[in-house]
Design a protein around this motif. Structure first.
Motif, mmCIF file in Angstrom:
data_model
loop_
_atom_site.group_PDB
_atom_site.id
_atom_site.type_symbol
_atom_site.label_atom_id
_atom_site.label_comp_id
_atom_site.label_asym_id
_atom_site.label_seq_id
_atom_site.Cartn_x
_atom_site.Cartn_y
_atom_site.Cartn_z
ATOM 1 N N GLY A 13 36.318 -47.436 58.120
ATOM 2 C CA GLY A 13 37.592 -47.809 58.728
ATOM 3 C C GLY A 13 37.688 -47.574 60.214
ATOM 4 O O GLY A 13 38.707 -47.902 60.823
ATOM 5 N N GLU A 14 36.651 -47.011 60.831
ATOM 6 C CA GLU A 14 36.744 -46.711 62.257
ATOM 7 C C GLU A 14 35.348 -46.615 62.855
ATOM 8 O O GLU A 14 34.343 -46.651 62.141
ATOM 9 C CB GLU A 14 37.515 -45.408 62.486
ATOM 10 C CG GLU A 14 36.998 -44.240 61.699
ATOM 11 C CD GLU A 14 38.010 -43.110 61.614
ATOM 12 O OE1 GLU A 14 37.559 -41.957 61.663
ATOM 13 O OE2 GLU A 14 39.219 -43.367 61.510
ATOM 14 N N ALA A 15 35.292 -46.469 64.192
ATOM 15 C CA ALA A 15 34.017 -46.531 64.909
ATOM 16 C C ALA A 15 33.054 -45.436 64.473
ATOM 17 O O ALA A 15 31.848 -45.676 64.342
ATOM 18 C CB ALA A 15 34.275 -46.447 66.415
ATOM 19 N N SER A 16 33.531 -44.222 64.249
ATOM 20 C CA SER A 16 32.637 -43.143 63.839
ATOM 21 C C SER A 16 32.000 -43.453 62.497
ATOM 22 O O SER A 16 30.827 -43.138 62.262
ATOM 23 C CB SER A 16 33.401 -41.819 63.768
ATOM 24 O OG SER A 16 34.481 -41.897 62.847
ATOM 25 N N GLY A 17 32.753 -44.085 61.605
ATOM 26 C CA GLY A 17 32.201 -44.494 60.319
ATOM 27 C C GLY A 17 31.154 -45.582 60.455
ATOM 28 O O GLY A 17 30.175 -45.617 59.699
ATOM 29 N N ASP A 18 31.341 -46.468 61.426
ATOM 30 C CA ASP A 18 30.368 -47.535 61.672
ATOM 31 C C ASP A 18 29.029 -46.938 62.098
ATOM 32 O O ASP A 18 27.960 -47.404 61.676
ATOM 33 C CB ASP A 18 30.909 -48.472 62.757
ATOM 34 C CG ASP A 18 30.003 -49.670 63.005
ATOM 35 O OD1 ASP A 18 29.482 -50.240 62.034
ATOM 36 O OD2 ASP A 18 29.824 -50.027 64.186
ATOM 37 N N ILE A 19 29.055 -45.875 62.902
ATOM 38 C CA ILE A 19 27.824 -45.212 63.332
ATOM 39 C C ILE A 19 27.105 -44.596 62.132
ATOM 40 O O ILE A 19 25.902 -44.783 61.939
ATOM 41 C CB ILE A 19 28.143 -44.135 64.390
ATOM 42 C CG1 ILE A 19 28.693 -44.788 65.663
ATOM 43 C CG2 ILE A 19 26.905 -43.303 64.702
ATOM 44 C CD1 ILE A 19 29.262 -43.805 66.659
ATOM 45 N N LEU A 20 27.853 -43.860 61.304
ATOM 46 C CA LEU A 20 27.260 -43.255 60.111
ATOM 47 C C LEU A 20 26.758 -44.326 59.147
ATOM 48 O O LEU A 20 25.694 -44.190 58.544
ATOM 49 C CB LEU A 20 28.283 -42.362 59.415
ATOM 50 C CG LEU A 20 28.670 -41.057 60.115
ATOM 51 C CD1 LEU A 20 29.799 -40.373 59.354
ATOM 52 C CD2 LEU A 20 27.480 -40.130 60.228
ATOM 53 N N GLY A 21 27.561 -45.376 58.973
ATOM 54 C CA GLY A 21 27.207 -46.436 58.039
ATOM 55 C C GLY A 21 25.932 -47.159 58.438
ATOM 56 O O GLY A 21 25.071 -47.440 57.598
ATOM 57 N N ALA A 22 25.779 -47.452 59.723
ATOM 58 C CA ALA A 22 24.578 -48.148 60.194
ATOM 59 C C ALA A 22 23.335 -47.273 59.992
ATOM 60 O O ALA A 22 22.285 -47.766 59.564
ATOM 61 C CB ALA A 22 24.730 -48.520 61.664
ATOM 62 N N ALA A 23 23.453 -45.981 60.286
ATOM 63 C CA ALA A 23 22.317 -45.073 60.089
ATOM 64 C C ALA A 23 21.950 -44.972 58.610
ATOM 65 O O ALA A 23 20.768 -44.948 58.252
ATOM 66 C CB ALA A 23 22.649 -43.696 60.653
ATOM 67 N N LEU A 24 22.963 -44.939 57.748
ATOM 68 C CA LEU A 24 22.713 -44.889 56.305
ATOM 69 C C LEU A 24 22.029 -46.171 55.829
ATOM 70 O O LEU A 24 21.089 -46.121 55.024
ATOM 71 C CB LEU A 24 24.036 -44.672 55.565
ATOM 72 C CG LEU A 24 23.973 -44.679 54.037
ATOM 73 C CD1 LEU A 24 23.029 -43.595 53.521
ATOM 74 C CD2 LEU A 24 25.369 -44.492 53.445
ATOM 75 N N MET A 25 22.478 -47.327 56.324
ATOM 76 C CA MET A 25 21.855 -48.595 55.947
ATOM 77 C C MET A 25 20.386 -48.628 56.353
ATOM 78 O O MET A 25 19.522 -49.066 55.583
ATOM 79 C CB MET A 25 22.623 -49.759 56.594
ATOM 80 C CG MET A 25 24.014 -49.983 56.009
ATOM 81 S SD MET A 25 25.004 -51.167 56.974
ATOM 82 C CE MET A 25 24.115 -52.707 56.647
ATOM 83 N N GLN A 26 20.080 -48.150 57.561
ATOM 84 C CA GLN A 26 18.688 -48.113 58.008
ATOM 85 C C GLN A 26 17.835 -47.251 57.082
ATOM 86 O O GLN A 26 16.725 -47.639 56.703
ATOM 87 C CB GLN A 26 18.623 -47.571 59.437
ATOM 88 C CG GLN A 26 19.207 -48.497 60.482
ATOM 89 C CD GLN A 26 19.328 -47.818 61.848
ATOM 90 O OE1 GLN A 26 19.023 -46.632 61.998
ATOM 91 N NE2 GLN A 26 19.794 -48.558 62.839
#
Length: 381
Positions: A13-26
């Motif tokens: 829901g927010e920018a900090s989550g996008d950072i965590l989410g992208a790292a998790l996807m990688q």
């Protein structure tokens, strides 16, 4: 490693989550190349190949009034997203932060037979502890950034794994202060204080002038003291420049560059928040200050169970750094607390050693651990 395809839903829901989410996807793609991602993500997650149902910005709402103004839309979007995810039948749904939106979504899809994970714990250990009952119903696994959070969930019979904090992975174990001071044009032989009054407009409004008053008082006693202040945004820079107008105070304002400010300084005067964790990871002594609306503070004092508000003290389980709140946060008090931190002493060395211990405790390869925990949950490790 299985080669059959996986479908994983992630909702942020927010920018900090996008950072965590992208790292998790990688990390997940490294372990399981045949993988499809669906859900809600920001630009980093889209770049990793997520199919997004609607823009992440539609969930990025802060503040009670703002949420109430968008409540009908948020409820409608969550209802539609639940239906879309149930129809898509992913192997797991991962909600990252945004607990008011994600826990309800996780509960609904879990009741439909889909495994669920919540990544980044809400502050249930500090206040509204009964939310842990909803969390137990909503998610098959909680992934926490901090060890004290994991202990809380274990005590309440919620499946949990402490994965560490990605910031601890990113911040190096040692930094070159001399090089950064040279880059910023700072005298390497004189003390440097970083001022960090927050990233939000309200925080800067309440703390900016107070921090400048404190710096003026300190420079009266230490004329060679150098000052740096990383501005979170262009708007915050303009706000701070207005507060500096009319003062004879040589503050070097940096556009972002929190890392440079923390590398260059000897100590930090800082607003309570995630930035205190970053200061800890850079091993910088700090004084934590905060002011909020009187009614809000009164309510939180009634509701919050924790004796500490800053992450260094919460992580240590003791008062490592001073926390100066509300009317006690005066320029005189803050200057008295900051001044000893700008000079070498045995107490300072002991504090920095504790910070180093905590850094290593959090530096665990958070994204990789989170990916492994998710895959174990769905039997695809």
């Amino acid at each position: 490693m299985s080669t059959s395809s996986l479908r994983i839903a992630i909702v942020v829901g927010e920018a900090s989550g996008d950072i965590l989410g992208a790292a998790l996807m990688q990390a997940l793609k490294t372990r399981h190349p045949q993988i499809e991602f669906i859900g809600i993500g920001g630009p980093r997650m889209l770049a990793e190949g997520m199919h997004c149902y609607f823009p992440q910005e539609r969930l990025a709402v802060m503040g009670l009034v703002e949420v109430l103004g968008r409540l009908r839309e948020l409820v409608k979007r969550r209802k539609q997203l639940v239906a879309d995810l149930i129809a898509a039948k992913p192997d797991v749904v991962i909600g990252i932060d945004a607990p008011d939106f994600n826990l309800g979504l996780e509960l609904a899809v879990r009741q439909a037979g889909i495994k669920t994970v919540h990544y980044v714990s809400p502050s249930v250990w500090a206040w509204r502890q009964k939310r842990v009952l909803k969390i137990r119903q909503a998610c098959d696994l909680m992934l926490t950034l901090f060890p004290f959070e994991a202990r809380f969930y274990e005590e309440h019979q919620v499946p949990v794994e402490f994965v560490g904090h990605s910031l601890a992975d990113q911040v190096p174990l040692s930094v070159d202060q001399t090089a950064v001071r040279a880059e910023l044009g700072l005298d390497p032989a004189q003390p440097v204080l970083a001022l960090m009054p927050g990233s939000r407009g309200g925080e800067v409004e309440r703390l900016g002038s107070l921090f400048f008053d404190t710096a003026e008082r300190l420079r009266g006693e230490m004329p060679a003291l150098q000052l740096v202040l990383p501005c979170a945004t262009a708007e915050r820079r303009s706000q701070l420049e207005a507060q500096l107008a009319g003062r004879d105070l040589p503050v070097q304002l940096l556009d972002g560059d929190t890392a440079k400010a923390l590398t260059a300084c000897d100590a930090v005067l800082i607003a309570s928040g995630t930035a205190t964790l970053e200061a800890l990871l850079y091993r910088r002594p700090m004084v934590v200050a905060y002011r909020m609306a009187g009614l809000t503070y009164w309510l939180l004092r009634k509701l919050v169970k924790s004796p500490y508000i800053s992450l260094p003290n919460l992580l240590a389980g003791e008062g490592l750094v001073p926390e100066i709140l509300q009317e006690e946060a005066t320029a005189e008090r803050l200057a008295a607390e900051v001044k000893p931190l700008l000079q070498p002493c045995t107490q300072r060395d002991t504090l920095l050693a504790r910070f180093a211990e905590i850094h290593l405790q959090l530096r665990r390869g958070a994204a990789e651990r989170a990916a492994d925990a998710v895959l174990r949950l769905i039997g695809r490790a």
